[in-house]
Design a protein around this motif. Sequence first.
Motif, PDB file in Angstrom:
ATOM      1  N   GLU A  54      73.851  43.457  16.714  1.00  0.00           N
ATOM      2  CA  GLU A  54      73.332  44.520  15.854  1.00  0.00           C
ATOM      3  C   GLU A  54      73.890  44.395  14.434  1.00  0.00           C
ATOM      4  O   GLU A  54      73.174  44.583  13.454  1.00  0.00           O
TER       5      GLU A  54
ATOM      6  N   SER B 230      74.783  41.713  12.964  1.00  0.00           N
ATOM      7  CA  SER B 230      74.276  40.504  12.302  1.00  0.00           C
ATOM      8  C   SER B 230      72.860  40.684  11.773  1.00  0.00           C
ATOM      9  O   SER B 230      72.387  39.867  11.003  1.00  0.00           O
ATOM     10  N   ARG B 231      72.192  41.749  12.156  1.00  0.00           N
ATOM     11  CA  ARG B 231      70.834  42.007  11.664  1.00  0.00           C
ATOM     12  C   ARG B 231      70.894  42.618  10.266  1.00  0.00           C
ATOM     13  O   ARG B 231      71.797  43.367   9.925  1.00  0.00           O
ATOM     14  N   SER B 232      69.858  42.317   9.495  1.00  0.00           N
ATOM     15  CA  SER B 232      69.763  42.918   8.159  1.00  0.00           C
ATOM     16  C   SER B 232      69.255  44.356   8.301  1.00  0.00           C
ATOM     17  O   SER B 232      68.673  44.717   9.324  1.00  0.00           O
TER      18      SER B 232
ATOM     19  N   GLU C  65      65.583  44.532   9.254  1.00  0.00           N
ATOM     20  CA  GLU C  65      65.287  44.245  10.656  1.00  0.00           C
ATOM     21  C   GLU C  65      65.586  45.459  11.530  1.00  0.00           C
ATOM     22  O   GLU C  65      64.813  45.804  12.422  1.00  0.00           O
ATOM     23  N   SER C  66      66.696  46.107  11.285  1.00  0.00           N
ATOM     24  CA  SER C  66      67.069  47.285  12.067  1.00  0.00           C
ATOM     25  C   SER C  66      66.038  48.393  11.894  1.00  0.00           C
ATOM     26  O   SER C  66      65.648  49.039  12.860  1.00  0.00           O
TER      27      SER C  66
ATOM     28  N   GLU D 262      63.078  37.045  12.230  1.00  0.00           N
ATOM     29  CA  GLU D 262      64.426  36.729  12.696  1.00  0.00           C
ATOM     30  C   GLU D 262      65.288  36.252  11.537  1.00  0.00           C
ATOM     31  O   GLU D 262      64.869  35.427  10.728  1.00  0.00           O
ATOM     32  N   SER D 263      66.487  36.777  11.464  1.00  0.00           N
ATOM     33  CA  SER D 263      67.432  36.320  10.446  1.00  0.00           C
ATOM     34  C   SER D 263      68.144  35.083  10.977  1.00  0.00           C
ATOM     35  O   SER D 263      68.088  34.767  12.161  1.00  0.00           O
TER      36      SER D 263
ATOM     37  N   ALA E 103      70.784  35.982  13.704  1.00  0.00           N
ATOM     38  CA  ALA E 103      70.226  36.259  15.043  1.00  0.00           C
ATOM     39  C   ALA E 103      69.800  34.959  15.715  1.00  0.00           C
ATOM     40  O   ALA E 103      69.936  34.796  16.920  1.00  0.00           O
TER      41      ALA E 103
END
Length: 133
Positions: A102, A104-106, A109-110, A121-122, A125
């Motif tokens: 969680e 690591s997500r931008s 994305e969240s 996808e970053s 992730a």
Amino acid sequence: MSMPSRMPEPYGQGGGANLADILERVLDKGIVIAGDIRINLLDIELLTIKLRLIVASVDKAKEMGIDWWEDDPALSSGARRNELARENAELRERLARLEELELSRSPEESRALKEGGAPEESHAAQDVREEPS
């Protein structure tokens, strides 16, 4: 001259001590009763049941290497605690991995996940999902 009576003693008088001695000896030494049941039809084995019964004290069983009750959560409170501690550790590890994913997500994305969309996808992730070669 009278003959001594050879009538057996009543059950309540001397039999208890003998039974206690026999039980103590059996528990001290241990006893194994084994049997097999096989059901065949025209030389074809349909069923085999192997029965093994061991009667011994706990100390004697441990000497023989039998201690299955110590690891059974239904029979041992120590085994139950160990099982709960193992499950707790697994859940903590799983939660830590999810929190790491969680973080690591931008933020975009969240937000997209909360709204029900599929985010792009970053790189972070993708790194988490890739297997090392």
